[in-house]
Structure formats: structure tokens, C-alpha cells
Design an enzyme around this catalytic site. Structure first.
Site, PDB file in Angstrom:
ATOM      1  N   SER A 286       1.094  -1.214  -0.106  1.00  0.00           N
ATOM      2  CA  SER A 286       0.032  -0.003   0.129  1.00  0.00           C
ATOM      3  C   SER A 286       0.888   1.241   0.196  1.00  0.00           C
ATOM      4  O   SER A 286       1.906   1.013   0.459  1.00  0.00           O
ATOM      5  CB  SER A 286      -1.134   0.022   1.169  1.00  0.00           C
ATOM      6  OG  SER A 286      -1.528   1.271   1.383  1.00  0.00           O
TER       7      SER A 286
ATOM      8  N   TYR B 197      -0.703  -0.386  10.659  1.00  0.00           N
ATOM      9  CA  TYR B 197      -0.967  -0.753   9.072  1.00  0.00           C
ATOM     10  C   TYR B 197      -0.021  -0.392   8.207  1.00  0.00           C
ATOM     11  O   TYR B 197       0.599  -1.100   7.247  1.00  0.00           O
ATOM     12  CB  TYR B 197      -2.372  -0.177   8.705  1.00  0.00           C
ATOM     13  CG  TYR B 197      -2.860  -0.621   7.467  1.00  0.00           C
ATOM     14  CD1 TYR B 197      -2.545   0.523   6.262  1.00  0.00           C
ATOM     15  CD2 TYR B 197      -3.160  -1.837   6.939  1.00  0.00           C
ATOM     16  CE1 TYR B 197      -2.874   0.142   4.897  1.00  0.00           C
ATOM     17  CE2 TYR B 197      -3.578  -2.066   5.607  1.00  0.00           C
ATOM     18  CZ  TYR B 197      -3.471  -1.201   4.714  1.00  0.00           C
ATOM     19  OH  TYR B 197      -3.822  -1.373   3.513  1.00  0.00           O
TER      20      TYR B 197
HETATM   21  N1  LIG Z   1      -8.765  -1.151  -0.574  1.00  0.00           N
HETATM   22  C1  LIG Z   1      -7.935  -0.051  -0.450  1.00  0.00           C
HETATM   23  O1  LIG Z   1      -8.040   0.933  -0.273  1.00  0.00           O
HETATM   24  C2  LIG Z   1      -6.540  -0.840  -0.193  1.00  0.00           C
HETATM   25  C3  LIG Z   1      -6.079  -1.808   0.002  1.00  0.00           C
HETATM   26  N2  LIG Z   1      -4.808  -2.646  -0.079  1.00  0.00           N
HETATM   27  C4  LIG Z   1      -4.447  -3.990   0.455  1.00  0.00           C
HETATM   28  O2  LIG Z   1      -5.301  -4.848  -0.572  1.00  0.00           O
HETATM   29  C5  LIG Z   1      -5.454  -6.101   0.085  1.00  0.00           C
HETATM   30  C6  LIG Z   1      -6.725  -6.447  -0.167  1.00  0.00           C
HETATM   31  O3  LIG Z   1      -7.717  -5.755   0.463  1.00  0.00           O
HETATM   32  P1  LIG Z   1      -9.024  -5.178   0.055  1.00  0.00           P
HETATM   33  O4  LIG Z   1      -9.532  -6.223  -1.256  1.00  0.00           O
HETATM   34  O5  LIG Z   1      -9.179  -3.888  -0.232  1.00  0.00           O
HETATM   35  O6  LIG Z   1      -9.967  -5.835   1.429  1.00  0.00           O
HETATM   36  P2  LIG Z   1     -11.272  -6.504   1.583  1.00  0.00           P
HETATM   37  O7  LIG Z   1     -11.550  -6.213   3.086  1.00  0.00           O
HETATM   38  O8  LIG Z   1     -12.401  -6.221   0.656  1.00  0.00           O
HETATM   39  O9  LIG Z   1     -10.727  -7.913   1.424  1.00  0.00           O
HETATM   40  C7  LIG Z   1     -10.240  -8.533   2.201  1.00  0.00           C
HETATM   41  C8  LIG Z   1      -9.779  -9.977   1.700  1.00  0.00           C
HETATM   42  O10 LIG Z   1      -8.841 -10.663   2.881  1.00  0.00           O
HETATM   43  C9  LIG Z   1      -9.509 -11.575   3.375  1.00  0.00           C
HETATM   44  N3  LIG Z   1      -9.340 -11.958   4.630  1.00  0.00           N
HETATM   45  C10 LIG Z   1      -9.420 -10.861   5.867  1.00  0.00           C
HETATM   46  N4  LIG Z   1      -8.950 -11.465   6.984  1.00  0.00           N
HETATM   47  C11 LIG Z   1      -8.420 -12.766   6.684  1.00  0.00           C
HETATM   48  C12 LIG Z   1      -7.919 -13.683   7.581  1.00  0.00           C
HETATM   49  N5  LIG Z   1      -7.709 -13.519   8.927  1.00  0.00           N
HETATM   50  N6  LIG Z   1      -7.703 -14.614   6.889  1.00  0.00           N
HETATM   51  C13 LIG Z   1      -7.966 -15.098   5.659  1.00  0.00           C
HETATM   52  N7  LIG Z   1      -8.428 -14.163   4.795  1.00  0.00           N
HETATM   53  C14 LIG Z   1      -8.825 -12.790   5.232  1.00  0.00           C
HETATM   54  C15 LIG Z   1     -11.074 -11.413   3.149  1.00  0.00           C
HETATM   55  O11 LIG Z   1     -11.943 -12.516   3.298  1.00  0.00           O
HETATM   56  P3  LIG Z   1     -12.553 -13.401   4.438  1.00  0.00           P
HETATM   57  O12 LIG Z   1     -13.305 -12.223   5.257  1.00  0.00           O
HETATM   58  O13 LIG Z   1     -13.593 -14.184   3.887  1.00  0.00           O
HETATM   59  O14 LIG Z   1     -11.441 -13.943   5.216  1.00  0.00           O
HETATM   60  C16 LIG Z   1     -11.236 -10.659   1.968  1.00  0.00           C
HETATM   61  O15 LIG Z   1     -11.192 -11.754   0.709  1.00  0.00           O
HETATM   62  C17 LIG Z   1      -5.158  -6.000   1.615  1.00  0.00           C
HETATM   63  O16 LIG Z   1      -3.810  -6.507   1.710  1.00  0.00           O
HETATM   64  C18 LIG Z   1      -5.037  -4.501   1.935  1.00  0.00           C
HETATM   65  O17 LIG Z   1      -4.132  -4.123   2.890  1.00  0.00           O
HETATM   66  C19 LIG Z   1      -3.642  -1.761  -0.137  1.00  0.00           C
HETATM   67  C20 LIG Z   1      -4.011  -0.398  -0.456  1.00  0.00           C
HETATM   68  C21 LIG Z   1      -5.379   0.293  -0.643  1.00  0.00           C
HETATM   69  N1  LIG Z   2      -6.424  -0.049   2.865  1.00  0.00           N
HETATM   70  C1  LIG Z   2      -6.118   1.468   2.738  1.00  0.00           C
HETATM   71  C2  LIG Z   2      -6.171   1.932   4.091  1.00  0.00           C
HETATM   72  O1  LIG Z   2      -6.950   1.717   4.879  1.00  0.00           O
HETATM   73  C3  LIG Z   2      -5.085   1.705   2.143  1.00  0.00           C
HETATM   74  O2  LIG Z   2      -4.108   0.877   2.096  1.00  0.00           O
HETATM   75  O3  LIG Z   2      -4.863   2.789   1.566  1.00  0.00           O
END
Ligand SMILES: NC(=O)C1=CN([C@@H]2O[C@H](COP(=O)(O)OP(=O)(O)OC[C@H]3O[C@@H](n4cnc5c(N)ncnc54)[C@H](OP(=O)(O)O)[C@@H]3O)[C@@H](O)[C@H]2O)C=CC1
Ligand SMILES: N[C@@H](C=O)C(=O)O
Length: 262
Positions: free
Chosen positions: A140, A153
Site C-alpha cells: 500500500s 497498518y
Molecule cells: N482497498 C484499499 O484501499 C487498499 C487495499 N490494500 C490492500 O489490498 C489487500 C486486499 O484488500 P481489499 O480487497 O481492499 O480488502 P477487503 O476487505 O475487500 O478483502 C480482504 C480479503 O482478505 C480476506 N481476509 C481478511 N482477513 C482474513 C483472515 N484472517 N484470513 C484469511 N483471509 C482474510 C477477506 O476474506 P474473509 O473475510 O472471507 O476471510 C477478503 O477476501 C489488503 O492487503 C489491503 O491491505 C492496499 C491499499 C489500498
Molecule cells: N487500505 C487502505 C487504508 O486503509 C490503504 O491501504 O490505502
């Protein structure tokens, strides 16, 4: 008969991970989808099998639980069809550090850093022996900016970036591609899950655009892909300054500014 490439994607039940699943299936890859929500994984698997003909396996796992994580590690270590790992599963943690419980901090570190490191460790030796394959780690831009006030984070995402860059240095010569993807705000459930009101956020990137951009970097074999960074020279300058700093270290002697007054 040639074995189809299989991609294992963590956090595949929704958001960025589910979108990666869609895109890799449409690119002709088979999939192993990992997350906790088995029903959502199965629904996605059924859709992608129907729409793309991909073989889609699901592996329900809570990556903060050592036993579940070990099962995913074993799949990566033992299933030779898997040649790409997308370390995507993650969560954010809102609020000031002093208001965050120690246990919530530990859980975030387990999910955002321990799990991707262990999963990379499980697959990397096999990929290196094969001289091919890829590891995609989702970081990120927050990992570049302590000023954003998401200290834990952001620290986990700085770990992901450094791990990716280090593995790229080690594994690229062995034929294994390692990519760090650095999104900024993207429209997924992460915000609601972290108790952050995304409706108050400035424009968020649509998740399909984010993943399609990340795959442009993937196809170019770019080590660090930052879809929201419109002027790539900023990253080049930061990386050059970092290398310049490291190259200017003269560890045998204390810098003048730190020498005690005579
Ligand atoms: N959205 C954003 O603005 C940004 C996101 N990111 C990163 O992108 C990645 C994906 O995030 P995003 O798609 O936005 O988030 P979401 O919350 O939409 O999805 C998160 C995913 O991770 C899974 N997950 C969460 N906790 C667990 C766990 N304990 N074990 C296994 N799986 C888990 C969830 O599935 P389930 O609940 O079914 O387990 C879900 O499929 C992350 O690493 C995030 O930090 C980075 C920058 C920006
Ligand atoms: N997931 C977002 C912050 O919460 C990001 O990484 O920008």
C-alpha cells in the site's frame, strides 16, 4: 498434456483478491482461492468455472490461525501446479496507536506480514528450483507515509514492500518474478471492515481498474507497481535517493554531526 498454470490467491472472497481471481481465470489460469468465508469462495468458484472453464479450488483458512496457515503453506509447497502466489489477504486498522488494543495490533501483524512471509517461504524454494513462477505481494502507498497516521497498518505494508524488493533481488536471477503492488484508496470492503466511513473519502479507485493496472505491471515484470502514481519519476527519484544514501554510508567513522563536542 500441458499442465495449466495455477494461481493461489489469498483474500479471494471479495475486493482486490476476488478481482484477481476473475482476471487470472479469464487469462486461462486455474485457481486456488483462500479466505475465511467458504460460502463466498464457493459462489465465486461456481461463477468462474461457469464463465471461464477454469478449474477453481477453494481452501477456507483464517491466515491468523497457525493451523490454517500451515495448511495453505503445505498446498503451496506440495502442489506443483501452483506457479503464482498472490499474497493479497489483509486488513486495515484505524484509529490512533494508543487506542488500538495490543491484541488487535498483533492480529494485524499476523495477517499482513507473518502470513505473506510464510506463504512466500513455502513456495519460493520450489519456484527457484523450477526457475520460473511469480509472487505478487499487495502492499500500500500507506507504507510510504507515516504521516497518514496508520502507523501499524503502514508498518505492515512497509514490510511487504521491503520483503518484495529483497525477494526480487534474490529470486529474479533464479527466474522467479516478485512484484509489489501499492494501491492507494480503492473501493472495497476494507474500509467498512476497519470502521472507516468510505463515503467521506475522496474519490476511490474502482477495484477493477486497480487490478487491471497491476496486471499491466505484472506483464511488464515491473518490481514495484503503483497504479495511483501518475508521475513515475517520483518513485524513481525515491529509489535513487535510497540507493544514494546506502552508497554513502561510511560505517567505520561517526558522522561529523554526531561527534561529541571537544
Ligand atoms: N482497498 C484499499 O484501499 C487498499 C487495499 N490494500 C490492500 O489490498 C489487500 C486486499 O484488500 P481489499 O480487497 O481492499 O480488502 P477487503 O476487505 O475487500 O478483502 C480482504 C480479503 O482478505 C480476506 N481476509 C481478511 N482477513 C482474513 C483472515 N484472517 N484470513 C484469511 N483471509 C482474510 C477477506 O476474506 P474473509 O473475510 O472471507 O476471510 C477478503 O477476501 C489488503 O492487503 C489491503 O491491505 C492496499 C491499499 C489500498
Ligand atoms: N487500505 C487502505 C487504508 O486503509 C490503504 O491501504 O490505502
Amino acid at each position: 498434456m500441458t499442465t495449466r498454470s495455477t494461481v493461489l490467491i489469498t483474500g479471494a472472497s471479495t475486493g482486490i483478491g476476488a478481482t484477481y481471481a476473475d482476471r487470472f481465470a479469464r487469462r486461462g489460469h486455474d485457481l486456488v482461492l483462500v479466505a475465511r468465508d467458504k460460502a463466498r469462495l464457493e459462489a465465486l468458484a461456481v461463477r468462474l468455472r461457469d464463465e471461464t472453464g477454469a478449474a477453481v479450488d477453494i481452501l477456507a483458512a483464517d491466515l491468523t490461525q497457525p493451523g490454517d496457515l500451515a495448511a495453505v503453506e503445505a498446498r503451496l509447497r506440495d502442489d506443483a501446479r501452483i506457479d503464482t502466489l498472490v499474497n493479497n489477504a489483509g486488513a486495515a486498522l484505524s484509529g490512533p496507536f494508543i487506542d488500538q488494543s495490543t491484541d488487535s495490533i498483533a492480529r494485524l501483524i499476523a495477517l499482513n506480514t507473518t502470513a505473506p512471509a510464510r506463504l512466500a517461504s513455502a513456495i519460493a524454494p520450489r519456484l527457484a528450483r523450477a526457475g520460473t513462477g511469480a509472487i505478487v505481494n499487495i502492499g500500500s502507498v500507506v507504507g510510504l507515509a507515516p504521516e497518514f497516521g496508520m502507523s501499524v497498518y503502514g508498518a505492515t505494508k512497509a514490510f511487504v514492500l521491503f520483503l518484495s524488493q529483497g525477494l526480487s533481488v534474490e529470486l529474479a536471477p533464479k527466474g522467479v518474478y516478485v512484484q509489489a503492488v501499492l494501491p492507494a484508496g480503492t473501493r472495497t470492503e476494507i474500509w467498512e471492515r476497519a470502521g472507516i466511513d468510505a463515503s467521506a473519502m475522496p474519490d476511490l479507485m474502482e477495484v477493477g481498474a486497480l487490478v487491471d493496472a497491476a496486471l499491466v505491471g505484472f506483464d511488464r515484470r515491473e518490481p514495484v507497481t503503483i497504479p495511483p502514481l501518475h508521475d513515475a519519476s517520483h518513485w524513481a527519484a525515491l529509489d535513487a535517493a535510497r540507493l544514494g544514501l546506502v552508497g554513502d554510508l561510511r560505517q567505520a567513522h561517526v558522522a561529523e554531526r554526531y561527534r561529541p563536542a571537544a
